[in-house]
Scaffold this motif. Structure first.
Motif, PDB file in Angstrom:
ATOM      1  N   ARG A 102     -26.578  33.501 -60.872  1.00  0.00           N
ATOM      2  CA  ARG A 102     -27.080  32.253 -60.298  1.00  0.00           C
ATOM      3  C   ARG A 102     -28.037  31.563 -61.268  1.00  0.00           C
ATOM      4  O   ARG A 102     -27.945  30.360 -61.506  1.00  0.00           O
ATOM      5  CB  ARG A 102     -27.787  32.527 -58.963  1.00  0.00           C
ATOM      6  CG  ARG A 102     -28.189  31.252 -58.229  1.00  0.00           C
ATOM      7  CD  ARG A 102     -28.893  31.503 -56.912  1.00  0.00           C
ATOM      8  NE  ARG A 102     -30.233  32.018 -57.153  1.00  0.00           N
ATOM      9  CZ  ARG A 102     -30.669  33.248 -56.830  1.00  0.00           C
ATOM     10  NH1 ARG A 102     -29.873  34.088 -56.218  1.00  0.00           N
ATOM     11  NH2 ARG A 102     -31.889  33.632 -57.095  1.00  0.00           N
ATOM     12  N   ARG A 106     -27.050  42.874 -56.384  1.00  0.00           N
ATOM     13  CA  ARG A 106     -27.944  41.752 -56.120  1.00  0.00           C
ATOM     14  C   ARG A 106     -28.575  41.231 -57.409  1.00  0.00           C
ATOM     15  O   ARG A 106     -28.703  40.020 -57.615  1.00  0.00           O
ATOM     16  CB  ARG A 106     -29.030  42.153 -55.121  1.00  0.00           C
ATOM     17  CG  ARG A 106     -28.544  42.253 -53.685  1.00  0.00           C
ATOM     18  CD  ARG A 106     -29.709  42.362 -52.702  1.00  0.00           C
ATOM     19  NE  ARG A 106     -30.623  43.453 -52.967  1.00  0.00           N
ATOM     20  CZ  ARG A 106     -30.489  44.708 -52.503  1.00  0.00           C
ATOM     21  NH1 ARG A 106     -29.458  45.027 -51.745  1.00  0.00           N
ATOM     22  NH2 ARG A 106     -31.386  45.634 -52.796  1.00  0.00           N
ATOM     23  N   GLU A 120     -25.960  39.215 -59.195  1.00  0.00           N
ATOM     24  CA  GLU A 120     -25.799  37.918 -58.528  1.00  0.00           C
ATOM     25  C   GLU A 120     -26.948  36.972 -58.887  1.00  0.00           C
ATOM     26  O   GLU A 120     -26.728  35.788 -59.166  1.00  0.00           O
ATOM     27  CB  GLU A 120     -25.737  38.113 -57.011  1.00  0.00           C
ATOM     28  CG  GLU A 120     -24.452  38.725 -56.515  1.00  0.00           C
ATOM     29  CD  GLU A 120     -24.488  39.024 -55.028  1.00  0.00           C
ATOM     30  OE1 GLU A 120     -25.492  38.655 -54.359  1.00  0.00           O
ATOM     31  OE2 GLU A 120     -23.535  39.619 -54.532  1.00  0.00           O
ATOM     32  N   THR A 121     -28.155  37.508 -58.894  1.00  0.00           N
ATOM     33  CA  THR A 121     -29.322  36.702 -59.253  1.00  0.00           C
ATOM     34  C   THR A 121     -29.210  36.212 -60.698  1.00  0.00           C
ATOM     35  O   THR A 121     -29.458  35.038 -60.993  1.00  0.00           O
ATOM     36  CB  THR A 121     -30.617  37.507 -59.065  1.00  0.00           C
ATOM     37  OG1 THR A 121     -30.705  37.939 -57.706  1.00  0.00           O
ATOM     38  CG2 THR A 121     -31.837  36.682 -59.417  1.00  0.00           C
TER      39      THR A 121
END
Length: 142
Positions: free
Chosen positions: A37, A30, A33-34
């Motif tokens: 992004r 996560r 992914e953050t």
């Protein structure tokens, strides 16, 4: 403790350790992914900034200097002394039957409208140093 109990406890400990490891991996995924992004968002912002800079370069630069307007043409605006002459002319014209009452300006209108416009016109003329963009566009399209 019997052998079966020891095996069961060890099996439970291994399961708990696996779950902790899976949760830790999921948390790291996560985070990645953050970060990815956020990196994409930063790249988009940078691209937009570059596009704006390129647009600024391709646009014609606006003149930042204040343009002076031409002086008010002589005779366009009445002088204060001209009002007396106008009154005399109107008195002379009262006798003339060819001029209709519609064309003659009532004294109230002369006092409170025309004189105000005459005074304001001098200041107004000084503020009109260029045409409005919508007018320029309209004229260009004709």
């Amino acid at each position: 403790a019997t052998k079966e109990e020891v095996v069961r406890v060890e099996t439970e400990r291994a399961r708990i350790a696996r779950e902790r490891l899976e949760r830790k991996k999921a948390k790291e995924a996560r985070k990645l992914e953050t970060l990815a992004r956020k990196q994409r968002e930063l790249e988009i912002v940078e691209e937009r900034r570059k596009e704006k800079e390129e647009k600024k370069k391709t646009k014609e630069p606006k003149s930042k200097t204040h343009k002076e307007c031409l002086p008010v043409p002589e005779g366009l605006l009445k002088n204060d002394g001209d009002d007396n002459n106008d009154k005399k002319k109107n008195d002379d014209n009262d006798d003339d039957k060819n001029i209709s009452d519609v064309n003659r300006m009532p004294e109230v209108e002369r006092e409170y409208v025309q004189k105000v416009y005459d005074v304001v016109a001098k200041q107004w003329h000084g503020t009109r140093y260029r045409s409005w963009p919508a007018i320029e566009k309209f004229v260009a399209n004709q």
